[in-house]
Design an enzyme around this catalytic site. Structure first.
Site, mmCIF file in Angstrom:
data_model
loop_
_atom_site.group_PDB
_atom_site.id
_atom_site.type_symbol
_atom_site.label_atom_id
_atom_site.label_comp_id
_atom_site.label_asym_id
_atom_site.label_seq_id
_atom_site.Cartn_x
_atom_site.Cartn_y
_atom_site.Cartn_z
ATOM 1 C CB SER A 113 122.041 -17.934 -18.327
ATOM 2 O OG SER A 113 122.888 -16.997 -17.713
ATOM 3 C CG HIS A 114 126.426 -18.724 -18.936
ATOM 4 N ND1 HIS A 114 125.485 -18.826 -17.944
ATOM 5 C CD2 HIS A 114 127.181 -19.836 -18.860
ATOM 6 C CE1 HIS A 114 125.694 -19.950 -17.272
ATOM 7 N NE2 HIS A 114 126.712 -20.589 -17.811
ATOM 8 C CG ASP A 278 124.389 -13.437 -18.230
ATOM 9 O OD1 ASP A 278 123.812 -12.339 -18.049
ATOM 10 O OD2 ASP A 278 123.983 -14.504 -17.730
ATOM 11 C CG ASP A 280 119.960 -14.466 -18.161
ATOM 12 O OD1 ASP A 280 121.206 -14.469 -18.192
ATOM 13 O OD2 ASP A 280 119.309 -14.912 -17.203
ATOM 14 C CG ASP A 282 121.335 -13.466 -14.795
ATOM 15 O OD1 ASP A 282 122.214 -13.607 -15.675
ATOM 16 O OD2 ASP A 282 120.669 -14.416 -14.333
ATOM 17 N NE ARG A 283 126.112 -16.313 -15.185
ATOM 18 C CZ ARG A 283 126.778 -17.432 -15.037
ATOM 19 N NH1 ARG A 283 128.064 -17.468 -15.323
ATOM 20 N NH2 ARG A 283 126.188 -18.524 -14.615
ATOM 21 C CB SER A 366 128.755 -17.779 -11.196
ATOM 22 O OG SER A 366 127.584 -17.484 -10.448
ATOM 23 C CE LYS A 377 123.474 -14.810 -12.180
ATOM 24 N NZ LYS A 377 122.784 -16.084 -11.971
HETATM 25 C C1 VG1 Z 1 125.734 -21.465 -12.424
HETATM 26 C C2 VG1 Z 1 126.463 -20.650 -11.371
HETATM 27 C C3 VG1 Z 1 125.483 -20.162 -10.324
HETATM 28 C C4 VG1 Z 1 124.367 -19.370 -11.001
HETATM 29 C C5 VG1 Z 1 123.726 -20.210 -12.086
HETATM 30 C C6 VG1 Z 1 122.703 -19.435 -12.868
HETATM 31 O O1 VG1 Z 1 125.148 -22.599 -11.825
HETATM 32 O O2 VG1 Z 1 127.481 -21.409 -10.785
HETATM 33 O O3 VG1 Z 1 126.158 -19.378 -9.381
HETATM 34 O O4 VG1 Z 1 123.390 -18.997 -10.065
HETATM 35 O O5 VG1 Z 1 124.723 -20.668 -13.001
HETATM 36 O O6 VG1 Z 1 123.264 -18.287 -13.436
HETATM 37 P P1 VG1 Z 1 125.818 -24.065 -11.904
HETATM 38 O O7 VG1 Z 1 124.828 -24.983 -11.241
HETATM 39 O O8 VG1 Z 1 126.057 -24.347 -13.336
HETATM 40 O O9 VG1 Z 1 127.110 -23.936 -11.160
HETATM 41 V V1 VG1 Z 1 122.714 -17.755 -14.939
HETATM 42 O O10 VG1 Z 1 123.422 -16.307 -15.240
HETATM 43 O O11 VG1 Z 1 123.050 -19.091 -15.816
HETATM 44 O O12 VG1 Z 1 120.984 -17.667 -14.806
HETATM 45 CO CO CO Z 2 122.443 -15.320 -16.645
#
Ligand code: VG1
Ligand code: CO
Length: 545
Positions: A113-114, A278, A280, A282-283, A366, A377
């Protein structure tokens, strides 16, 4: 030809977190590491045998190599067909769309992801089930248990496939279809939004907008949708070339990491609408001239105005938000007379509600929002949704949509403070201090507010009754305020502590833009209860969103 069986010993810590298994690239590159996890998926997911597997990722370093390995293993494990995004690319929401559209039994999405990419960055892998969504906890638990016992993996000897052209190839008995990564996703978006109206908005000479793909996966998706299909000028999509290291940046769409876009749009007020996504895809971050939309507010505004958008014209079944997400969406649900749900952090908890038709929209603080059209998402979906609203509400701006919303429903001031890469012991002790105090907090005061409840959030899934405990500490002052603390489940270094602050203001005359000042008593309370800043030696959070 029979596959090779390669003996391995289990690796420690292959436990999926909030969103799949995320580790440093160098961890994933240890011989047999990726293979052990993938074989554990194949060993526990019997449906995949003879079925279809979707495969793709955010294009980060190690993506292509991992795909070649997984394809050879998939063939050796009896999978009949693999659908792979061209160049190994599939955004997370696109992977979800492809799984659903092609009736696949599951998918492997390669992304962290990010989190930063490159040889010294992070890599990740996530298994999605046949509904297109992240595997629920029961499945990730089974996969994890298998990783602790794994003794061998299966693989065929085979040369690398050409992933750069749409094609049909074979690895022994398995068909590998290299597909266009955007087609299915773009076709799906077209069924939801009023493209004609958005086209007219984008063509208006006084409408200045920009989308920042942050050198991550959404570049090709944004170019297709915004430029080719909706007629935006080519330079409206920036950083559109996916790079293996995201240009050395954090592909995290928030004011801290998309700093230039934030400055230009919010501080300098030079654009009417700006958005970013982001690693991937999804954000989403939504900005308007002079204003940033808090993700919790974004969910609430989309829910309140959903019937203006063709795909949601019939109304919403219900809405859901993760526990730390502000209660702005609940206020809308109450106003509309529809159900609202509060789930633990992570998209996997929305899957059952979406499958059962209990909710139509859902979101997280997030920068994640989406709907029943996929089971992830979806960053560009949120961008199209906002554009569609602006297009059919002439004279409205992002700022006016927000202020009208707050006047009607009240404003939930909201901020998240992240302390990143804290020593794991210090982080755990800080949270334990607060946890120990929870039973004694009700009746105490935070500034002028009285604590009504304080607990460690546990969730019983309304559909399958499965229970998830330990999902975050929350201190609630009725409808007025909440302070929440939890540990991140996506980091790869030490522990990341997230503190979330929410404060409700019903009076429009007092709804000024002074979030951090408003929540200051809540922030002091959190420090008083956890001692986190003192114990970690930090002056303040690393990231404020
Ligand atoms: C974070 C966010 C959460 C989100 C997750 C995956 O998790 O807080 O809301 O679903 O990332 O998003 P954590 O456990 O670090 O708080 V992504 O865009 O990284 O797939
Ligand atoms: Co993501």
């Amino acid at each position: 030809m029979s596959p090779h069986e390669i003996a391995i010993t289990p690796f420690d810590g292959q436990k999926p977190g909030t969103s799949g298994l995320r580790k440093k690239v160098m961890v994933f590159r240890q011989p047999g590491y990726l293979e052990a996890f993938v074989q554990s998926v194949f060993d526990t997911q019997a449906d995949l045998r003879g079925g279809t597997l979707v495969l793709g990722g955010d294009g980060r370093f190690f993506n292509r190599q991992a795909i070649q390995v997984i394809l050879r293993m998939a063939a050796a494990n009896g999978i009949a067909r693999a659908l792979v995004g061209r160049a190994g690319i599939l955004s997370t929401p696109a992977a979800s769309a492809v799984i659903r559209r092609h009736g696949a039994q599951g998918g492997l999405v390669l992304s962290a992801s990010h989190n930063p990419g490159g040889p010294d960055g992070d890599f990740g892998i996530k298994f999605n089930i046949g509904n297109g969504g992240p595997a629920p906890e029961s499945v990730t638990e089974a996969i994890y248990r298998r990783t602790t016992q794994i003794e061998r993996y299966r693989v065929f000897d085979h040369h690398d496939l050409d992933l750069d052209h749409v094609s049909l190839q074979h690895i022994n008995g398995m068909a590998v279809e290299v597909i266009d990564p955007v087609d299915d996703y773009a076709a799906l978006q077209e069924t939801l939004f009023d493209f004609e109206a958005i086209r007219a908005l984008i063509r208006r000479p006084d409408f200045r907008f920009r989308f920042d793909a942050m050198h991550a996966v959404t570049g090709p998706y944004a170019k297709r949708l915004l430029v080719e299909m909706l007629g935006a000028p080519a330079d409206a999509v920036i950083n559109a070339e996916p790079k293996e290291d995201f240009g050395g940046h954090h592909p995290d769409p928030n004011p801290a990491h998309a700093e230039a876009l934030y400055r230009e749009t919010v501080l300098e007020a030079r654009l009417d609408f700006a958005a970013a996504s982001d690693g991937d895809g999804d954000r989403n971050m939504i900005l308007g001239r002079g204003i940033a939309v808090s993700p919790s507010d974004s969910l609430a505004v989309l829910a309140a105005n959903a019937t203006l958008v063709p795909g949601y014209a019939k109304g919403l079944a219900g809405v859901a938000r993760s526990m730390p997400t502000s209660r702005a969406a609940d206020a809308v649900a109450a106003g509309l007379g529809i159900a609202s749900f509060e789930t633990p952090t992570g998209w996997k908890f929305f899957g059952n509600l979406l499958d059962a038709g209990r909710i139509t929209l859902c979101g997280e603080e997030s920068y994640g929002t989406s709907s029943a059209h996929v089971r992830e998402k979806d960053g560009l979906w949120a961008v199209l949704f906002w554009l569609n609203l602006l297009a059919v509400k002439p004279g409205e701006t992002v700022a006016s949509l927000l202020t009208t919303h707050w006047r009607r429903f009240g404003r939930h001031y909201y901020s998240r403070h992240d302390y990143e890469a804290v020593d794991a012991g210090i982080a755990a002790a800080a949270l334990q201090r607060l946890r120990d105090a929870l039973p004694s907090l009700p009746g105490n005061r935070i500034g002028g507010l009285v604590v009504t409840t304080a607990d460690d959030f546990a969730y019983t899934d309304p559909i399958d009754q499965s229970i998830s405990t330990g999902q975050g500490l929350r201190v609630v002052c009725g409808e007025q305020a909440r302070v929440i603390a939890r540990l991140s489940g996506t980091g790869t270094e030490g522990a990341t502590v997230r503190l979330y602050f929410e404060l409700f203001e019903a009076d429009p005359a007092r709804q000024r833009d002074d979030v951090q000042a408003r929540i200051a008593p809540l922030v002091d309370f959190a420090e008083h209860m956890t001692g986190l800043r003192a114990a970690s030696g930090r002056r303040g959070p690393d990231v404020i969103t």
